[in-house]
Scaffold this active site. Structure first.
Site, short mmCIF file in Angstrom:
data_model
loop_
_atom_site.label_atom_id
_atom_site.label_comp_id
_atom_site.label_asym_id
_atom_site.label_seq_id
_atom_site.Cartn_x
_atom_site.Cartn_y
_atom_site.Cartn_z
N GLY A 213 0.69 -1.07 0.00
CA GLY A 213 0.06 -0.02 -0.23
C GLY A 213 0.82 1.40 -0.02
N GLY A 215 2.46 2.35 -2.86
CA GLY A 215 2.31 2.99 -4.01
C GLY A 215 3.34 2.44 -5.04
CB THR A 217 0.71 -1.01 -8.30
OG1 THR A 217 1.21 -2.39 -7.40
CG2 THR A 217 0.21 -1.54 -9.54
CD GLU A 432 -9.63 3.48 27.02
OE1 GLU A 432 -8.56 4.12 26.55
OE2 GLU A 432 -9.82 2.26 26.80
CG HIS A 435 -4.46 3.44 28.68
ND1 HIS A 435 -3.53 2.63 28.72
CD2 HIS A 435 -5.62 2.55 28.61
CE1 HIS A 435 -4.07 1.61 28.81
NE2 HIS A 435 -4.97 1.43 28.39
CG ASP A 508 -4.06 -1.69 26.99
OD1 ASP A 508 -4.01 -1.15 26.22
OD2 ASP A 508 -4.94 -1.53 28.20
P1 ADP Z 1 1.61 -1.34 -3.52
O1 ADP Z 1 1.49 -1.71 -4.64
O2 ADP Z 1 2.73 -0.61 -2.98
O3 ADP Z 1 0.93 -2.23 -2.50
P2 ADP Z 1 -0.43 0.39 -4.72
O4 ADP Z 1 0.57 1.47 -5.47
O5 ADP Z 1 -1.34 -0.57 -5.20
O6 ADP Z 1 0.38 -0.12 -3.44
O7 ADP Z 1 -1.09 1.78 -3.89
C1 ADP Z 1 -2.68 1.31 -3.67
C2 ADP Z 1 -3.40 2.77 -3.63
O8 ADP Z 1 -2.74 3.48 -2.35
C3 ADP Z 1 -3.02 3.53 -4.83
O9 ADP Z 1 -3.94 3.24 -5.78
C4 ADP Z 1 -3.04 5.20 -4.26
O10 ADP Z 1 -4.54 5.20 -4.13
C5 ADP Z 1 -2.83 4.85 -2.89
N1 ADP Z 1 -1.27 5.43 -2.60
C6 ADP Z 1 -0.33 4.59 -2.38
N2 ADP Z 1 0.67 5.43 -2.10
C7 ADP Z 1 0.44 6.67 -2.68
C8 ADP Z 1 1.15 7.96 -2.65
N3 ADP Z 1 2.42 8.06 -2.49
N4 ADP Z 1 0.55 8.87 -3.33
C9 ADP Z 1 -0.75 8.84 -3.68
N5 ADP Z 1 -1.50 7.72 -3.49
C10 ADP Z 1 -0.97 6.56 -2.97
ZN ZN Z 2 -6.14 -0.18 27.61
MG MG Z 3 1.06 -3.47 -5.72
#
Ligand code: ADP
Ligand code: ZN
Ligand code: MG
Length: 608
Positions: A213, A215, A217, A432, A435, A508
């Site tokens: 996630g 970015g 791809t 809470e 904490h 925790d």
């Molecule tokens: P990965 O391939 O690293 O698992 P992706 O490229 O598929 O992640 O990213 C998933 C989504 O997260 C993208 O389609 C985008 O919407 C969002 N995202 C992730 N990184 C960024 C970034 N640096 N800037 C903007 N959007 C991002």
């Molecule tokens: Zn707690």
């Molecule tokens: Mg990916």
């Protein structure tokens, strides 16, 4: 995106399918014949004298006369059989029938009924089944598509090429180092001659590594978009086929097509599925190894100066085969890390571009509250915020929508009408505030941002959110200890007020133990073990699993030390709460009344 299949060749599948279809029809015919022989109920033959006897005894209901047969339906309702006897030409037959009073009649023989019955028993079922069979074969053939498991040999690599990915570097926020490294590749694709003239060799491949996630791809698509070249995208798992040799054939096809379209980008996503370290274990994955070998030799074989660049992405770089990483293959390694504070603000802004955001929304606050979130999670937060604004009937997305979205992504949705009894609510409130108080009373601790006892769908009954003013990269020993003390503060408050602990502290406990263990095994923060590494991280980007590298007796000592750390932190938390028990009562009462309080409200009561 709109992938189009780049496959001019006629699929192999149907020919084979047609042959199996013939087998199917022949089999079907046999089945129908056998069924007819087995299940058509034959009438039972009886003697004419028996028939006369039945007639005399009144056991006959209906009689049908044909040219040379007499069919008898018995009057006994439990007897489902039909009896037949030969027409012996008895002249008294009609008299007998009339006197016995049975219903009787003749059947006029025609040619047609035999043909019709034949039709009904053979042709119709056969036609129906054949129709069904053809239909099913079509479905299966369509589903498997060209290059399916039913066709061997020639590969029909399903390669996706997008003429334009529609993404540019502007769509990727943060990740400046990665973009810089990729910019060079873009330049190369624009003007390969510039590089070849001077004799410089550009890397054939670059490997994007980082947590899910972040970015990767997206970056690969942006490179293609910036360069304006075709983008071949294939996922590692698509190479792995049911039959040995198919994956290798696909790799061959992929590179052939890419060379034809040069300059272009070939992107292999999740390359670890094929690029795993080859090992000598018995029963290794032949197909995968063949595919990998093919990939290695293709990468060596093609002429890099023509402008084919191979990008690959993975979040398990440590599992890749070393041969893939040597110079001349994926010799560039581009880290795509989780965004820092600036990066998070930038990503939030990129995704908020298409959303109607109310004036005055401060993305900095949201970015600070989401340390450790990936780009994908941040994109999700913006969307959740927009959805909430719609639910609330607003035209614009406000700060509170985004803040609620952060909590939704972290802790799940609010459980609106969950019934929690007063006593439990009280326990949660004290927990809470425990904490928060322990955090506030230690100087090495992040300030409290929000406390809530609204239950969440994740199962959390409440939580305390702490937000650092600045992004932290380092963690000192004192801060780590303060963190553990804060984590134990919830349970400490329960013990102080109610004299017992509840199961609410389980999370925790888990976190405190993990941190204490890491301090000792990896951060060198234990006086006893000095700077000795006792654990190594095996899976850097996926959860950060660790494995012990020390002997079992040392491991036992580590456990002891972990316990010591937690015990002393717990004692410290109890001490802080005991000293501030009035504040604890006052704050818990306030929280119980309000259910959610901000950091400012908390500090105001604390400093009264
Ligand atoms: P990965 O391939 O690293 O698992 P992706 O490229 O598929 O992640 O990213 C998933 C989504 O997260 C993208 O389609 C985008 O919407 C969002 N995202 C992730 N990184 C960024 C970034 N640096 N800037 C903007 N959007 C991002
Ligand atoms: Zn707690
Ligand atoms: Mg990916």
């Amino acid at each position: 995106m709109n992938p189009t299949s780049q496959n001019g060749k006629k699929p192999e599948g149907p020919k084979r399918l047609r042959r199996s279809l013939i087998f199917y029809y022949v089999g079907l015919l046999l089945v129908v014949i056998v069924m007819n022989l087995l299940f058509s109920r034959d009438p039972i033959q009886i003697d004419y004298s028996d028939f006369v006897k039945m007639l005399d005894e009144g056991k006959v209901a209906v009689v049908q006369l044909t040219q040379d047969e007499i069919a008898i339906k018995p009057s006994d309702k439990n007897d489902p059989n039909i009896y037949v006897t030969a027409d012996v030409g008895d002249p008294q037959l009609t008299d007998r029938l009339l006197s016995s009073g049975v219903q009787f009649g003749g059947v006029i023989q025609k040619e047609l009924p035999a043909a019709v019955s034949m039709m009904l028993s053979f042709v119709v079922p056969f036609a129906l089944m054949a129709l069904l069979g053809t239909f099913m074969f079509r479905m299966i053939a369509k589903k498997m598509g060209p290059g399916n498991a039913m066709s061997f040999g020639k590969s029909n690599a399903k390669v996706y090429v997008e003429a334009q990915t529609g993404k540019t570097f502007a769509d990727v926020a943060g990740q400046d180092e990665a973009k810089e490294a990729l910019q060079e590749l873009v330049d190369f694709l624009h003007a390969p001659e510039k590089y070849s003239k001077i004799g410089a060799q550009l890397p054939k491949g670059a490997l994007l590594v980082g947590p899910p996630g972040t970015g990767k791809t997206l970056l690969a698509k942006a490179v293609a978009g910036e360069a304006g070249v075709p983008f071949f995208s294939i996922s590692g798992s698509e190479f792995v086929e049911m039959f040995v040799g198919m994956g290798a054939a696909r790799v061959r096809d992929l590179f052939k097509q890419a060379q034809e379209k040069a300059p272009c980008i070939v992107f292999i996503d999740e390359i670890d599925t094929i690029g795993k370290r080859r090992d000598s274990t018995m029963g290794g994955n032949d197909e995968r190894e063949q595919t990998l070998n093919q990939l290695l030799s293709e990468m060596d074989g093609f002429d890099g100066s023509r402008g084919v660049i191979i990008l690959a992405a993975t979040n398990r770089p440590e599992s890749l085969d070393p041969a893939l990483l040597r110079p001349g293959r994926f010799d560039r390694r581009i880290p795509v890390e989780l965004p820092d504070l600036e990066g998070r603000i930038a990503i939030l802004k990129v995704h908020a571009k298409d959303v109607h955001v109310a004036p005055g929304v401060d993305f900095g606050v949201i970015a600070r509250a989401t340390a450790g979130a990936s780009g994908a999670e941040l994109a999700n937060i913006i969307n959740e915020g927009a959805l909430r604004a719609v639910r609330c009937g607003r035209e614009q997305v406000e700060q509170q929508d985004f803040e609620e979205a952060v909590e939704t992504v972290i802790a799940g949705y609010q459980r609106k009408n969950s019934a929690i009894n007063e006593k439990e609510k009280q326990i949660v409130a004290y927990h809470e505030i425990g904490h928060a108080l322990v955090a506030a009373k230690q100087k090495d601790s992040a300030p409290v941002h929000k406390i809530t006892i609204v239950p969440r769908t994740s199962g959390a009954l409440g939580y305390t959110m702490q937000v650092d003013e600045q992004e932290r990269k380092l963690l000192s020993r004192e801060e780590a200890l303060a963190k553990i003390a804060t984590l134990t503060g919830g349970r400490a408050a329960e013990e102080l007020i109610f004299g017992t602990g509840s199961s609410g502290a389980s999370n925790d406990i888990e976190q405190a133990t993990k941190l204490a263990r890491t301090m000792i095994t990896r951060y060198g923060m234990s006086p006893h073990f000095d700077m000795m590494a006792l654990e190594t991280v095996t899976n850097q980007y996926l959860g950060g699993d660790t494995s012990l590298t020390c002997s079992p007796s040392t491991a036992a000592k580590v456990d002891e030390e972990v316990l010591q750390v937690i015990k002393s932190c717990h004692a410290k938390a109890s001490e802080i709460l005991a000293q501030n028990v009035e504040k604890l009562h006052a704050l818990a009462a306030y929280l119980l009344e309000k259910e959610t309080i901000t950091g400012e409200e908390f500090m105001a009561i604390l400093n009264q």
